[in-house]
Design a protein around this motif. Sequence first.
Motif, mmCIF file in Angstrom:
data_model
loop_
_atom_site.group_PDB
_atom_site.id
_atom_site.type_symbol
_atom_site.label_atom_id
_atom_site.label_comp_id
_atom_site.label_asym_id
_atom_site.label_seq_id
_atom_site.Cartn_x
_atom_site.Cartn_y
_atom_site.Cartn_z
ATOM 1 N N ALA A 244 -33.884 43.853 91.961
ATOM 2 C CA ALA A 244 -34.828 44.233 91.625
ATOM 3 C C ALA A 244 -35.551 43.942 90.861
ATOM 4 C CB ALA A 244 -34.455 45.500 90.597
ATOM 5 N N ILE A 245 -35.134 42.200 90.068
ATOM 6 C CA ILE A 245 -34.937 41.388 88.205
ATOM 7 C C ILE A 245 -35.055 40.421 89.260
ATOM 8 C CG2 ILE A 245 -35.136 40.529 86.668
ATOM 9 C CD1 ILE A 245 -33.163 43.622 86.326
ATOM 10 N N GLY A 246 -34.003 39.300 90.491
ATOM 11 C CA GLY A 246 -34.673 38.333 90.139
ATOM 12 C C GLY A 246 -35.513 37.512 91.041
ATOM 13 N N TYR A 247 -35.810 38.765 92.471
ATOM 14 C CA TYR A 247 -36.276 38.306 93.391
ATOM 15 C C TYR A 247 -37.888 38.056 93.140
ATOM 16 C CZ TYR A 247 -38.659 38.412 98.110
ATOM 17 O OH TYR A 247 -39.088 38.097 99.260
ATOM 18 N N PRO A 248 -38.299 39.283 92.244
ATOM 19 C CA PRO A 248 -39.976 39.431 91.885
ATOM 20 C C PRO A 248 -40.381 37.919 90.761
ATOM 21 C CG PRO A 248 -38.763 41.056 91.510
ATOM 22 C CD PRO A 248 -37.896 40.886 91.852
ATOM 23 N N TRP A 249 -38.594 38.305 89.745
ATOM 24 C CA TRP A 249 -39.364 36.544 89.300
ATOM 25 C C TRP A 249 -39.114 35.275 89.314
ATOM 26 C CZ3 TRP A 249 -40.625 35.469 84.108
ATOM 27 C CH2 TRP A 249 -40.035 34.012 83.696
ATOM 28 N N PRO B 157 -34.160 35.629 83.322
ATOM 29 C CA PRO B 157 -34.182 37.084 82.557
ATOM 30 C C PRO B 157 -33.306 38.169 83.439
ATOM 31 C CG PRO B 157 -36.256 36.276 84.215
ATOM 32 C CD PRO B 157 -35.184 35.057 84.122
ATOM 33 N N LEU B 158 -32.584 38.117 83.855
ATOM 34 C CA LEU B 158 -31.888 38.653 85.080
ATOM 35 C C LEU B 158 -30.492 38.281 84.167
ATOM 36 C CD1 LEU B 158 -30.439 40.455 87.002
ATOM 37 C CD2 LEU B 158 -29.723 38.646 88.271
ATOM 38 N N GLY B 159 -29.981 37.554 83.680
ATOM 39 C CA GLY B 159 -28.811 36.512 83.136
ATOM 40 C C GLY B 159 -28.743 37.109 81.636
ATOM 41 N N ILE C 251 -20.943 36.340 85.113
ATOM 42 C CA ILE C 251 -22.427 36.372 85.222
ATOM 43 C C ILE C 251 -22.796 34.829 85.074
ATOM 44 C CG2 ILE C 251 -24.563 36.986 83.193
ATOM 45 C CD1 ILE C 251 -22.493 40.048 83.426
ATOM 46 N N THR C 252 -22.279 33.997 83.846
ATOM 47 C CA THR C 252 -22.546 32.973 83.134
ATOM 48 C C THR C 252 -21.798 32.185 84.745
ATOM 49 O OG1 THR C 252 -19.496 32.916 83.061
ATOM 50 C CG2 THR C 252 -21.272 33.161 80.401
ATOM 51 N N SER C 253 -21.249 32.149 85.513
ATOM 52 C CA SER C 253 -21.258 31.314 86.603
ATOM 53 C C SER C 253 -22.510 31.252 87.508
ATOM 54 C CB SER C 253 -20.220 31.734 87.300
ATOM 55 O OG SER C 253 -18.909 32.182 87.038
ATOM 56 N N SER C 254 -23.048 32.634 87.231
ATOM 57 C CA SER C 254 -24.337 32.553 87.788
ATOM 58 C C SER C 254 -25.456 31.927 87.123
ATOM 59 C CB SER C 254 -24.384 33.976 88.454
ATOM 60 O OG SER C 254 -24.071 34.638 89.850
ATOM 61 N N LEU D 150 -28.368 40.936 81.756
ATOM 62 C CA LEU D 150 -27.072 41.281 82.102
ATOM 63 C C LEU D 150 -25.594 41.097 81.387
ATOM 64 C CD1 LEU D 150 -26.398 39.593 85.716
ATOM 65 C CD2 LEU D 150 -26.364 42.871 84.952
ATOM 66 N N ILE D 151 -25.702 39.966 80.454
ATOM 67 C CA ILE D 151 -25.177 39.230 79.220
ATOM 68 C C ILE D 151 -25.366 40.434 78.251
ATOM 69 C CG2 ILE D 151 -25.160 37.555 77.097
ATOM 70 C CD1 ILE D 151 -24.061 36.750 79.798
ATOM 71 N N LEU D 152 -26.433 41.143 77.984
ATOM 72 C CA LEU D 152 -26.923 41.624 76.878
ATOM 73 C C LEU D 152 -25.821 43.017 76.761
ATOM 74 C CD1 LEU D 152 -30.359 40.436 75.279
ATOM 75 C CD2 LEU D 152 -28.139 40.571 74.143
ATOM 76 N N THR D 153 -26.695 43.633 78.549
ATOM 77 C CA THR D 153 -25.649 44.912 78.186
ATOM 78 C C THR D 153 -24.827 45.187 79.176
ATOM 79 O OG1 THR D 153 -27.105 44.798 81.024
ATOM 80 C CG2 THR D 153 -28.102 45.708 78.949
ATOM 81 N N MET D 154 -23.770 43.834 79.828
ATOM 82 C CA MET D 154 -22.951 44.643 80.356
ATOM 83 C C MET D 154 -21.562 44.852 79.931
ATOM 84 S SD MET D 154 -19.402 43.096 80.635
ATOM 85 C CE MET D 154 -19.942 40.879 80.010
#
Length: 503
Positions: A493-498, A258-260, A220-223, A263-267
Motif C-alpha cells: 500500500a505504501i512501498g509499491y506506489p512510492w 517512507p515505509l521504513g 524492519i531495519t534489516s529491510s 514502521l520505525i515510528l509506529t511499531m
Amino acid sequence: MKPLPNSRKPAKAVSMTSGKKNRLIMLFLPVIVAVLLLLIPVPHGLEPYSWHFFAVFVGVIVGLIFEPLPGAVIGLTGVVVIALFSQWLLFSPTELASPGFNQATQAFQWAVSGFDNSTVWLIFAAFMFAAGYDKTQFGRRLALILVKYLGRRSLTLGYAITFADLLLAPFTPSNTARSGGTIYPIIANLPPLYDSKPNDPSARRIGSYLMWVAITAACITSSMFLSALAPNLLALALVKSVVGFNISWGMWFLAFLPLGLLLILTMPLLAYWFYPPQVKFNDEVPRWASQELEKLGKLSRNEIMLMVFVICALLMWIFATAWIEPAMAALLIVVLMLWTGILNWNDIISNKAAWNTFAWFATLVALADGLAKVGFIVWLGKEGAQLLHGIDPQVSAVMLLVAFYLLHYLFASSTAHTTALLPAMLTTAASIPGINMPVFCLMMVTSLGVMGIITPYGTGPSPIYYGSGYLPTKDYWRLGTIFGAIFLIALMAIGYPWMTMMF
C-alpha cells in the motif's frame, strides 16, 4: 459419608483429564497431518520422494506451532525420521543407483548439516555474549542507565530499543550479530528490574513486550538498509545477474524510506496495543535504578574488557567481513572471554537456553535446506509461473510478491530463501510482458528483512528472542501473523506506489 454412585468427578480431576486429552491430541496432530499429506497423490511434475519430504516438513511445522514437546525435540524428530527413511524421503532413484553412493553416510551427513551453518553458530555465540553481560553486570549497568532516563514508561523503553537497532543497522551486515551480540544482551537485563521473569506469568509485566519490540525492530531495519542484512547483498548480486538491474545503497534506502520511517515510528506503539505490557508507568523504578547505579560503582576490570571485546566484534562485523566470517569473529570473542576469565567453561556448558536453541535451529536449517535439495522449491517455482500465464501484469507482480513473502514459512534462513526462490521469481516476472521490473526487483529485495517476523525461526535473531523465555510459542505465532500481515500490506500500500513514482 460415602459419595453417591452418580456423583460427578471433582472439577480438578475433570480438568486434569481434559488437559491430558488435549496434550495427547497435540502430540499426535503433527503425525496425523504428515500421514494425511503422504496419502495424497503426488502432484504432477513432482518426484514422490520430494512430496514425502514436504509432508514430513509440514508435520514438523505443525509440531512447532502447537509444541506438544520442546521445539528442539520436534525438529530433531523430523530430521531423524527423514534420515532413517531417506530411501523414500530424501534421495532420488538416480542418487541411490549411483556407484559408490552410501545411503546411510549421506543421510547422516544431511541430518547434521545444520550444525555447520554459520548463522547457527552466530546465534549460539550471541547467547554467550549475553552470559558475559550478565556475569560481569555490564548488561545490568547499561539496562539501569536506560531505565534511569527512559524507564518511566514502558513505551519509551520500546522506542529506545528500536532506535538503538536503527543506529547500528547500517553498519552491521548481520542482523543476528547486531541483535545477539549487542541488543539482546543489554535488554535481557531490563525485565528483571521490573520483576518480570522468563517462562513465568510475570513475563507479561514488561519482558514480553520488550522482546517483541526488539525482534520487530531488527526485521524492519534489516529491510531499511542494504548493508543491514547479509542476504540483501546476495539479493543485489542475483538481481544484477538475472535481470541486469543495478541497485545502489542509496536507491535501496530511498525505495524503503517512507515505509521504513513509518514502521520505525509506529511499531513500538503497535506492539504496545497488540501485546501490551502490564507495567505501563512506574515512577519508582527510575529512582531505584539511580540508587542501584551508585551501588555498582565504577566499571570493573571485567566490564571494561567485555566492552572492548564487544566493540572489537562490532568493528569486525562492520569492516572485516571479507577476512573473517561474522560467526568466527563472534567465536573469537567467546574464546577471549574464556581466556580472560570473563566466562569459564562451566558458564558455557550450563547455558541450557543456548544449547537448546542451537539444536533446535540447526535441525530446522537442515530441514529447510532439504526442501531445495529434493527439488520441491524448483517445482513450486515452475508451477507458479504456469498459474500466472495470461493474468494481468500488475496482478501477477502482486501475486509473486505475496507468494515470495508467505513461502518464507518454509525457510529457516533468509539466505536460503533468497538463494532458492529469488532467481525463480525474477525469471518468472521477466517473462511476463508489462511488469515494471525495477519496481518489482525493489519490492522483492526490500521484503527480505520484514518477512523474518512471521515465524520463530524466520531470521537469525528470531531464535534468540524466542529462546529468551519471554515469548511463548502461541504468542509468537499469533503476533508473527499479525505483524507479518501489517508489514506485507504496508509494503504493497505504501512501498509499491512510492517505488512506482521513483521509476
